[in-house]
Scaffold this active site. Structure first.
Site, PDB file in Angstrom:
ATOM      1  N   TYR A   1       0.825  -1.208   0.000  1.00 50.52           N
ATOM      2  CA  TYR A   1       0.000   0.000   0.000  1.00 50.52           C
ATOM      3  C   TYR A   1       0.858   1.256   0.000  1.00 50.52           C
ATOM      4  O   TYR A   1       0.485   2.264  -0.599  1.00 50.52           O
ATOM      5  CB  TYR A   1      -0.921   0.023   1.229  1.00 50.52           C
ATOM      6  CG  TYR A   1      -2.198  -0.755   1.063  1.00 50.52           C
ATOM      7  CD1 TYR A   1      -2.170  -2.111   0.774  1.00 50.52           C
ATOM      8  CD2 TYR A   1      -3.428  -0.134   1.196  1.00 50.52           C
ATOM      9  CE1 TYR A   1      -3.338  -2.829   0.634  1.00 50.52           C
ATOM     10  CE2 TYR A   1      -4.606  -0.842   1.059  1.00 50.52           C
ATOM     11  CZ  TYR A   1      -4.567  -2.188   0.775  1.00 50.52           C
ATOM     12  OH  TYR A   1      -5.732  -2.890   0.632  1.00 50.52           O
TER      13      TYR A   1
ATOM     14  N   ASP B   1     -12.162  -9.442   3.924  1.00 50.23           N
ATOM     15  CA  ASP B   1     -13.428  -9.450   3.178  1.00 50.23           C
ATOM     16  C   ASP B   1     -13.980 -10.869   3.131  1.00 50.23           C
ATOM     17  O   ASP B   1     -15.183 -11.097   3.281  1.00 50.23           O
ATOM     18  CB  ASP B   1     -13.234  -8.943   1.733  1.00 50.23           C
ATOM     19  CG  ASP B   1     -13.650  -7.484   1.568  1.00 50.23           C
ATOM     20  OD1 ASP B   1     -13.522  -6.729   2.541  1.00 50.23           O
ATOM     21  OD2 ASP B   1     -14.100  -7.109   0.466  1.00 50.23           O
TER      22      ASP B   1
ATOM     23  N   ASP C   1      -6.201  -7.333   3.791  1.00 50.07           N
ATOM     24  CA  ASP C   1      -7.315  -6.708   3.082  1.00 50.07           C
ATOM     25  C   ASP C   1      -8.194  -7.786   2.449  1.00 50.07           C
ATOM     26  O   ASP C   1      -9.413  -7.795   2.608  1.00 50.07           O
ATOM     27  CB  ASP C   1      -6.767  -5.761   2.007  1.00 50.07           C
ATOM     28  CG  ASP C   1      -7.869  -5.137   1.179  1.00 50.07           C
ATOM     29  OD1 ASP C   1      -8.877  -4.706   1.776  1.00 50.07           O
ATOM     30  OD2 ASP C   1      -7.731  -5.086  -0.057  1.00 50.07           O
TER      31      ASP C   1
ATOM     32  N   LYS D   1       3.511 -15.661   2.787  1.00 48.72           N
ATOM     33  CA  LYS D   1       3.774 -16.367   1.527  1.00 48.72           C
ATOM     34  C   LYS D   1       5.271 -16.640   1.485  1.00 48.72           C
ATOM     35  O   LYS D   1       5.981 -16.240   0.555  1.00 48.72           O
ATOM     36  CB  LYS D   1       3.282 -15.492   0.347  1.00 48.72           C
ATOM     37  CG  LYS D   1       3.305 -16.180  -1.010  1.00 48.72           C
ATOM     38  CD  LYS D   1       2.259 -17.262  -1.173  1.00 48.72           C
ATOM     39  CE  LYS D   1       2.451 -17.993  -2.497  1.00 48.72           C
ATOM     40  NZ  LYS D   1       1.630 -19.214  -2.593  1.00 48.72           N
TER      41      LYS D   1
ATOM     42  N   ASP E   1      -2.498 -18.505   0.501  1.00 46.40           N
ATOM     43  CA  ASP E   1      -3.453 -19.193  -0.384  1.00 46.40           C
ATOM     44  C   ASP E   1      -4.191 -20.277   0.384  1.00 46.40           C
ATOM     45  O   ASP E   1      -5.410 -20.442   0.265  1.00 46.40           O
ATOM     46  CB  ASP E   1      -2.749 -19.743  -1.641  1.00 46.40           C
ATOM     47  CG  ASP E   1      -1.471 -20.519  -1.348  1.00 46.40           C
ATOM     48  OD1 ASP E   1      -1.001 -20.500  -0.190  1.00 46.40           O
ATOM     49  OD2 ASP E   1      -0.945 -21.156  -2.282  1.00 46.40           O
TER      50      ASP E   1
HETATM   51  C1  IPM Z   1     -10.362  -1.816   3.711  1.00 42.07           C
HETATM   52  C2  IPM Z   1     -10.625  -1.185   2.371  1.00 42.07           C
HETATM   53  C3  IPM Z   1      -9.499  -0.227   2.042  1.00 42.07           C
HETATM   54  C4  IPM Z   1      -8.208  -1.021   2.030  1.00 42.07           C
HETATM   55  C5  IPM Z   1      -9.679   0.551   0.749  1.00 42.07           C
HETATM   56  C6  IPM Z   1     -10.990   1.301   0.724  1.00 42.07           C
HETATM   57  C7  IPM Z   1      -8.524   1.480   0.468  1.00 42.07           C
HETATM   58  O1  IPM Z   1     -10.770  -2.163   1.401  1.00 42.07           O
HETATM   59  O2  IPM Z   1     -10.293  -1.062   4.709  1.00 42.07           O
HETATM   60  O3  IPM Z   1     -10.255  -3.029   3.779  1.00 42.07           O
HETATM   61  O4  IPM Z   1      -7.836  -1.585   0.998  1.00 42.07           O
HETATM   62  O5  IPM Z   1      -7.547  -1.093   3.059  1.00 42.07           O
HETATM   63 MG    MG Z   2     -10.733  -4.149   2.149  1.00 40.10          MG
END
Ligand code: IPM
Ligand code: MG
Length: 368
Positions: free
Chosen positions: A148, A258, A254, A198, A230
């Site tokens: 990032y 999700d 990240d 990894k 993975d």
């Molecule tokens: C998160 C989001 C952010 C990230 C984006 C919106 C930049 O996906 O907080 O997980 O990638 O960290």
């Molecule tokens: Mg995210």
């Protein structure tokens, strides 16, 4: 540092999409806990993200940053949406607001609790038989390093060819500090820590793994295991109950969070805390793990629970108002147990009480 033992300054950055409507519910719940537990908050509402661009010409306006600096904590909604997608990447709400805030305040420790409540097992895409009684994972994501922020970062022409370049770089000290946050968290839970990397391919991961092993010596009571990313992605859907605390670098975290969110039943349930000195810190940014969900924004149907639980994490980590934070968590569990469901959680089961954003807020306030 909170100025007065019982008054906390909060910068409220609702942002875009569903941000403002779920934030409204979080603030109503906050009003209710304040009067019940006898503390106060002074709130400054500021523009951020697309709202910052539209109102002040920048995703992170100077006055917003100043308000955050003057605050004990930031309660963040969500940013971004199709309206601003055509802007240059650096000016877009996500890169222009959230990442600078994380970097500016050194919010390196991102705690994302992935809790699948027993009543929401049916809402999870994972087969019920694999997750009897739900599960409870904490993902500790490193938030200010890795790809990032790594330099060089470049998109353009080099040697007659267009290239895109990101740099995955970690300093040992950065891995050490996130390792300690994760070990401390595991110590306060079931004492199992899974470090995700990894290391079969990436040099940064080999270093990461060495550092995790070294720090483990300080925590003989915590069991440390390692898993390739993975495999971790696969194990999260195959057998999420095996995890207690996971720790991983920025990009892996990240992606995995999700996945963890949806495995828990809905992106709308997961709060997060981004802290600058581990769990002992006062300052933090608190935000739902899901995004701005522009497709359902303004309809009053978004699930406000992630925002409400993020506010609860603010009470826990910044304000140290543990009883109030526990009350928020308990109230959420109660309304879920009572059958209240926003659209994202509904399965059509008997006894479900379908509610919108406001209805969920009302139910949680009543359960307090
Ligand atoms: C998160 C989001 C952010 C990230 C984006 C919106 C930049 O996906 O907080 O997980 O990638 O960290
Ligand atoms: Mg995210």
């Amino acid at each position: 540092m909170p100025t007065d033992m019982n008054t906390y300054k909060i910068a409220v950055l609702a942002g875009d999409g569903i941000g403002p409507e779920v934030m409204e519910e979080a603030l109503r719940v906050l009003d209710a806990v304040e009067s019940k537990f006898g503390f106060k908050t002074e709130r400054t509402e500021c523009f951020v993200g697309g709202a910052g661009i539209d109102n002040c010409g920048k995703a992170l306006p100077a006055e917003t940053l100043a308000a955050c600096e003057a605050a004990d904590a930031i309660l963040f909604g969500s940013v971004g949406g199709p309206k601003w997608d055509s802007l240059p990447p650096d000016e877009r709400p996500e890169r222009g607001a959230l990442l600078p805030l994380r970097k500016h305040f050194s919010l390196f420790a991102n705690l994302r609790p992935g809790i699948c409540l027993p009543e929401l097992v049916d809402a999870s895409p994972v087969k019920n038989a694999l997750i009897p009684g739900g599960f409870d994972i904490l993902c500790v994501r490193e938030l200010t390093g890795g790809m990032y922020f790594g330099e060089p970062k470049f998109y353009g022409e080099r040697d007659g060819e267009v290239i895109g370049l990101d740099t995955l770089i970690y300093k040992k000290s950065e891995v050490e500090r996130i390792a300690r946050v994760a070990f401390e968290a595991a110590r306060g839970r079931n004492k199992r820590l899974c470090s995700v990397d990894k290391a079969n391919v990436l040099a940064s991961s080999v270093m990461w793994r060495d550092v995790m092993n070294a720090i483990a010596a300080e925590y003989p009571d915590v069991e440390l295991t390692h898993m390739y990313v993975d495999n971790a992605a696969m194990q999260l859907v195959r057998n999420p109950k095996q995890f207690d605390v996971m720790v991983t670098e920025n990009t892996f975290g990240d992606i995995l969070t999700d996945e963890m969110a949806i495995v828990c039943g809905s992106l709308g349930m997961l709060p997060s805390a981004s802290l600058s000195h581990g769990s002992g810190t006062f300052f933090g940014l608190y935000e739902p793990s899901g995004g701005s969900a522009p497709d359902i924004a303004g309809k009053g149907i978004a699930n406000p629970i992630a925002q409400i639980l993020s506010m609860g994490m603010l009470l826990r980590y910044t304000c140290k108002e543990t009883a109030a934070a526990d009350a928020v968590d308990t109230a959420v569990r109660k309304v879920i147990a009572a059958g209240y469901r926003t659209g994202d959680l509904a399965t059509g089961a008997e006894g479900e009480i379908r509610v919108g954003t406001r209805g969920m807020g009302d139910a949680i306030i009543a359960a307090l």
